[in-house]
Each structure stands twice: as C-alpha cells, then as structure tokens.
Design a protein around this motif. Structure first.
Motif, PDB file in Angstrom:
ATOM      1  N   VAL A 208       0.835  -1.204   0.000  1.00 50.79           N
ATOM      2  CA  VAL A 208       0.000   0.000   0.000  1.00 50.79           C
ATOM      3  C   VAL A 208       0.866   1.249   0.000  1.00 50.79           C
ATOM      4  O   VAL A 208       0.595   2.221  -0.718  1.00 50.79           O
ATOM      5  CB  VAL A 208      -0.939  -0.004   1.223  1.00 50.79           C
ATOM      6  N   ALA A 209       1.933   1.235   0.824  1.00 49.47           N
ATOM      7  CA  ALA A 209       2.815   2.393   0.916  1.00 49.47           C
ATOM      8  C   ALA A 209       3.545   2.681  -0.388  1.00 49.47           C
ATOM      9  O   ALA A 209       3.930   3.820  -0.659  1.00 49.47           O
ATOM     10  CB  ALA A 209       3.837   2.172   2.042  1.00 49.47           C
ATOM     11  N   SER A 210       3.724   1.657  -1.204  1.00 47.40           N
ATOM     12  CA  SER A 210       4.448   1.827  -2.468  1.00 47.40           C
ATOM     13  C   SER A 210       3.621   2.552  -3.522  1.00 47.40           C
ATOM     14  O   SER A 210       4.156   2.985  -4.540  1.00 47.40           O
ATOM     15  CB  SER A 210       4.867   0.458  -3.015  1.00 47.40           C
ATOM     16  N   GLY A 211       2.311   2.664  -3.296  1.00 45.49           N
ATOM     17  CA  GLY A 211       1.445   3.341  -4.250  1.00 45.49           C
ATOM     18  C   GLY A 211       1.037   2.480  -5.432  1.00 45.49           C
ATOM     19  O   GLY A 211       0.509   2.985  -6.430  1.00 45.49           O
ATOM     20  N   LYS A 212       1.249   1.180  -5.343  1.00 45.57           N
ATOM     21  CA  LYS A 212       0.871   0.277  -6.429  1.00 45.57           C
ATOM     22  C   LYS A 212      -0.643   0.130  -6.533  1.00 45.57           C
ATOM     23  O   LYS A 212      -1.381   0.488  -5.610  1.00 45.57           O
ATOM     24  CB  LYS A 212       1.514  -1.094  -6.221  1.00 45.57           C
ATOM     25  N   ASP A 213      -1.088  -0.414  -7.643  1.00 46.67           N
ATOM     26  CA  ASP A 213      -2.515  -0.605  -7.909  1.00 46.67           C
ATOM     27  C   ASP A 213      -3.125  -1.562  -6.880  1.00 46.67           C
ATOM     28  O   ASP A 213      -2.654  -2.693  -6.715  1.00 46.67           O
ATOM     29  CB  ASP A 213      -2.696  -1.174  -9.327  1.00 46.67           C
ATOM     30  N   LEU A 214      -4.176  -1.117  -6.202  1.00 41.20           N
ATOM     31  CA  LEU A 214      -4.826  -1.940  -5.194  1.00 41.20           C
ATOM     32  C   LEU A 214      -6.073  -2.646  -5.728  1.00 41.20           C
ATOM     33  O   LEU A 214      -6.805  -3.282  -4.972  1.00 41.20           O
ATOM     34  CB  LEU A 214      -5.223  -1.083  -3.977  1.00 41.20           C
ATOM     35  N   THR A 215      -6.301  -2.525  -7.026  1.00 44.56           N
ATOM     36  CA  THR A 215      -7.490  -3.154  -7.614  1.00 44.56           C
ATOM     37  C   THR A 215      -7.140  -4.379  -8.456  1.00 44.56           C
ATOM     38  O   THR A 215      -8.033  -5.080  -8.921  1.00 44.56           O
ATOM     39  CB  THR A 215      -8.253  -2.147  -8.495  1.00 44.56           C
ATOM     40  N   GLY A 216      -5.853  -4.628  -8.641  1.00 47.90           N
ATOM     41  CA  GLY A 216      -5.431  -5.752  -9.474  1.00 47.90           C
ATOM     42  C   GLY A 216      -5.527  -7.083  -8.755  1.00 47.90           C
ATOM     43  O   GLY A 216      -5.756  -7.174  -7.550  1.00 47.90           O
ATOM     44  N   THR A 217      -5.338  -8.163  -9.518  1.00 51.14           N
ATOM     45  CA  THR A 217      -5.466  -9.515  -8.977  1.00 51.14           C
ATOM     46  C   THR A 217      -4.378  -9.828  -7.947  1.00 51.14           C
ATOM     47  O   THR A 217      -4.593 -10.611  -7.030  1.00 51.14           O
ATOM     48  CB  THR A 217      -5.400 -10.551 -10.110  1.00 51.14           C
ATOM     49  N   GLU A 218      -3.216  -9.196  -8.101  1.00 46.37           N
ATOM     50  CA  GLU A 218      -2.106  -9.456  -7.187  1.00 46.37           C
ATOM     51  C   GLU A 218      -2.464  -9.040  -5.766  1.00 46.37           C
ATOM     52  O   GLU A 218      -2.319  -9.812  -4.801  1.00 46.37           O
ATOM     53  CB  GLU A 218      -0.864  -8.703  -7.664  1.00 46.37           C
ATOM     54  N   TYR A 219      -2.967  -7.818  -5.613  1.00 43.46           N
ATOM     55  CA  TYR A 219      -3.329  -7.324  -4.290  1.00 43.46           C
ATOM     56  C   TYR A 219      -4.577  -8.034  -3.756  1.00 43.46           C
ATOM     57  O   TYR A 219      -4.674  -8.317  -2.556  1.00 43.46           O
ATOM     58  CB  TYR A 219      -3.569  -5.814  -4.324  1.00 43.46           C
ATOM     59  N   THR A 220      -5.511  -8.324  -4.658  1.00 43.73           N
ATOM     60  CA  THR A 220      -6.733  -9.042  -4.252  1.00 43.73           C
ATOM     61  C   THR A 220      -6.384 -10.411  -3.677  1.00 43.73           C
ATOM     62  O   THR A 220      -6.952 -10.845  -2.667  1.00 43.73           O
ATOM     63  CB  THR A 220      -7.681  -9.214  -5.448  1.00 43.73           C
ATOM     64  N   GLU A 221      -5.446 -11.105  -4.328  1.00 43.64           N
ATOM     65  CA  GLU A 221      -5.026 -12.417  -3.851  1.00 43.64           C
ATOM     66  C   GLU A 221      -4.313 -12.297  -2.503  1.00 43.64           C
ATOM     67  O   GLU A 221      -4.488 -13.161  -1.620  1.00 43.64           O
ATOM     68  CB  GLU A 221      -4.084 -13.065  -4.875  1.00 43.64           C
ATOM     69  N   LEU A 222      -3.544 -11.236  -2.318  1.00 45.90           N
ATOM     70  CA  LEU A 222      -2.867 -11.016  -1.045  1.00 45.90           C
ATOM     71  C   LEU A 222      -3.896 -10.827   0.079  1.00 45.90           C
ATOM     72  O   LEU A 222      -3.764 -11.404   1.159  1.00 45.90           O
ATOM     73  CB  LEU A 222      -1.964  -9.789  -1.140  1.00 45.90           C
ATOM     74  N   GLU A 223      -4.932 -10.044  -0.187  1.00 42.56           N
ATOM     75  CA  GLU A 223      -5.992  -9.831   0.801  1.00 42.56           C
ATOM     76  C   GLU A 223      -6.697 -11.139   1.145  1.00 42.56           C
ATOM     77  O   GLU A 223      -7.027 -11.407   2.297  1.00 42.56           O
ATOM     78  CB  GLU A 223      -7.004  -8.812   0.275  1.00 42.56           C
ATOM     79  N   ARG A 224      -6.931 -11.952   0.104  1.00 44.93           N
ATOM     80  CA  ARG A 224      -7.613 -13.234   0.320  1.00 44.93           C
ATOM     81  C   ARG A 224      -6.784 -14.145   1.221  1.00 44.93           C
ATOM     82  O   ARG A 224      -7.308 -14.787   2.132  1.00 44.93           O
ATOM     83  CB  ARG A 224      -7.879 -13.927  -1.015  1.00 44.93           C
ATOM     84  N   LYS A 225      -5.474 -14.173   0.958  1.00 44.28           N
ATOM     85  CA  LYS A 225      -4.595 -15.032   1.755  1.00 44.28           C
ATOM     86  C   LYS A 225      -4.510 -14.552   3.193  1.00 44.28           C
ATOM     87  O   LYS A 225      -4.413 -15.360   4.127  1.00 44.28           O
ATOM     88  CB  LYS A 225      -3.208 -15.096   1.109  1.00 44.28           C
ATOM     89  N   ILE A 226      -4.572 -13.243   3.399  1.00 43.00           N
ATOM     90  CA  ILE A 226      -4.585 -12.711   4.759  1.00 43.00           C
ATOM     91  C   ILE A 226      -5.846 -13.159   5.484  1.00 43.00           C
ATOM     92  O   ILE A 226      -5.807 -13.589   6.647  1.00 43.00           O
ATOM     93  CB  ILE A 226      -4.485 -11.173   4.744  1.00 43.00           C
TER      94      ILE A 226
END
Length: 285
Positions: free
Chosen positions: A83-101
């Motif tokens: 999040v701090a890096s400013g990367k896209d938070l709507t892509g599959t990469e971040y979505t998968e990270l949220e799911r794993k959390i």
C-alpha cells in the motif's frame, strides 16, 4: 501458496526478498504440525486416556498457532509495504494477497479456539495441561508404590477431562455456536457445573437447550439452566425433555423466559400436591 502473489516483494531488515520465499518456512512448519496434530487426534480417539497424547496435542496446538502468527505477520507486513508503495490496489495481485490474509486469519482463529476449548476443559479440573503429566506423576509417586497406581490416577483425571469435553460438545451440537459465542457458552457451563451437584453432560444439555430455546446468555442463562437442572433432579424427569416442554407450555400462554422460574415452581408444587408427575402435567397443557 504462490498464486498471484509471486511478484510481491517484502523488505525485511533492509533486505528485499520475495514474499513467497519468506513464507516457505512458516508454511512448511504449519503443514508438518497439522499433519502431526491430525495423527495425535486419531490416536486419541483410540486411546482418549493417554496423558502423553494429551500433552502432545497441547504442544502441537501452541506451535501451530506460533507458525500461523508468523505467516500472518509476514502477509500483513507485505500488505503494508504494498500500500505504501502506491501500487494498484485493484489488481489480482493485491486481491489475492488480501484473500490469503483473510484465510490465514481464519486459520489462526480456528487454532486459538481449539486451544481455548482444550485448555478450558483441563482448567475446569483445576490444573493446566502443561502441569498435567508432572502433577500426576508426582502425586502418584508420593502416594502409590507401583506404576499401576500412577496410571490409575492419570486415567481418573483424564476421565474427568473427557466428561468436561462431552459437555462442551453437547453445547456446540445444540447451538451450532462458534468462536467467542461458543467460548461464552462453555464458560457458562463451567459455572453451572461447578456450582451444582450435576454431571458435565447435564450442564451442557441445560446450557445448550436454554440458550437455543430462550435466547439467554451470561448470568440469565446460567441461572435458568441451574433451575432446570434442579427441577429435573427434584422431579426425576428428563432434563432435555423438560426444557422443551416448558418452553412450549410458556409459548401457549404467551409467556417468556422471565416467567420460566415461576412456572417450574408451580409445576413442582402441583406435582407434589396431586401426585401427578410433572411430565403428565406438562403434557396435559
């Protein structure tokens, strides 16, 4: 584990590494611990009075919680840095990270519930499981001259543990409660069981039935559950059936949980005065 998070990196102590690589050790340990826990649970079904197996289960649960917490901490730190890096938070990469959390969080909660239920059963007997084998051995050595005596003492303690566990199982079966709700009901059962000359099974039946039928919790649940247990004992009637019948009778008259105590007293008085059983009185309604 990699999935869509294989591109996510994590900075730890000034060094950057792939998240999937950082997670390898705790995930591997978690899998090994869960496999061992499964084997211990299977062995306990065959030998539920085995004190060594009970101690192993507690240790495996504690270690599993530790490795899962480590995994969750790495995932959350990766999320924070992402999040701090400013990367896209709507892509599959971040979505998968949220799911794993979320999945890891649920796994941790499940393990903690297992540990609480397990430790709660032993604490109801007045000891911690970590002291279980040690205390059994010391008492046995001091009072009994042969190993068989120690085994008998341990068997009696584990029998008490199994009785508490049976009461907990009855609550879960009757209410379907999980998490904090289940823990609250189990604490209420401990309170009722410790205050009355009754079995853990009857305490579990009363707590589960009264909670389900009358919607009570806390002190109100414990008070009415105790009254039902005493009612069943005095009138020599089935506890489970009595709670169901009284609930139906009260509904017929448009009454609720607050009227249950008075109704139980009325049934007992009339049964003693007429010689008619409380079961027949409730059925006649």
């Amino acid at each position: 584990m990699a999935g869509n998070i294989k591109g996510i990196t994590l900075e730890i102590n000034g060094s950057t590494t792939k998240l999937v690589d950082a997670l390898k050790a705790p995930i591997k340990q978690s899998k090994e611990l869960q496999s061992s826990l499964k084997n211990v649970n299977a062995a306990l079904k065959l030998d539920p009075k085995n004190v060594d197996l009970l101690n192993q289960k507690q240790q495996l649960l504690s270690k599993s919680i530790g490795s899962t917490k480590e995994e969750l901490a790495l995932l959350k730190e990766a999320q924070k840095q992402y999040v701090a890096s400013g990367k896209d938070l709507t892509g599959t990469e971040y979505t998968e990270l949220e799911r794993k959390i979320a999945v890891t969080q649920r796994t941790l909660e499940n393990l903690e519930n297992q540990q609480n239920n397990f430790n709660g059963s032993v604490q109801a007997m007045g000891m911690k499981l970590s002291e279980f084998g040690e205390k059994t051995e010391k008492v046995g050595t001091a009072m009994l001259p042969v190993t068989a005596g120690v085994s008998a003492l341990a068997a009696g303690s584990v029998a008490a543990f199994n009785e508490i566990d049976e009461g907990y199982d009855l609550i879960i079966t009757k209410t379907g409660a999980t998490g904090e709700a289940a823990e609250s009901l189990q604490k209420s059962m401990d309170s009722v069981f410790g205050s009355l000359p009754t079995s853990a099974a009857d305490a579990g039946i009363a707590i589960g039935e009264v909670n389900t039928r009358f919607g009570l919790t806390g002190d109100s649940l414990e008070q009415l559950s105790s009254q039902f247990i005493q009612f069943a004992q005095i009138n020599e009637t089935d506890l489970n059936g009595a709670i169901g019948s009284v609930n139906k009778n009260l509904q017929i008259f448009g009454l609720g949980a607050e009227d249950a105590q008075g109704y139980l007293g009325l049934l007992t008085t009339q049964a003693q005065a007429t010689g008619i059983s409380v079961d027949d009185l409730m059925n006649s309604v």
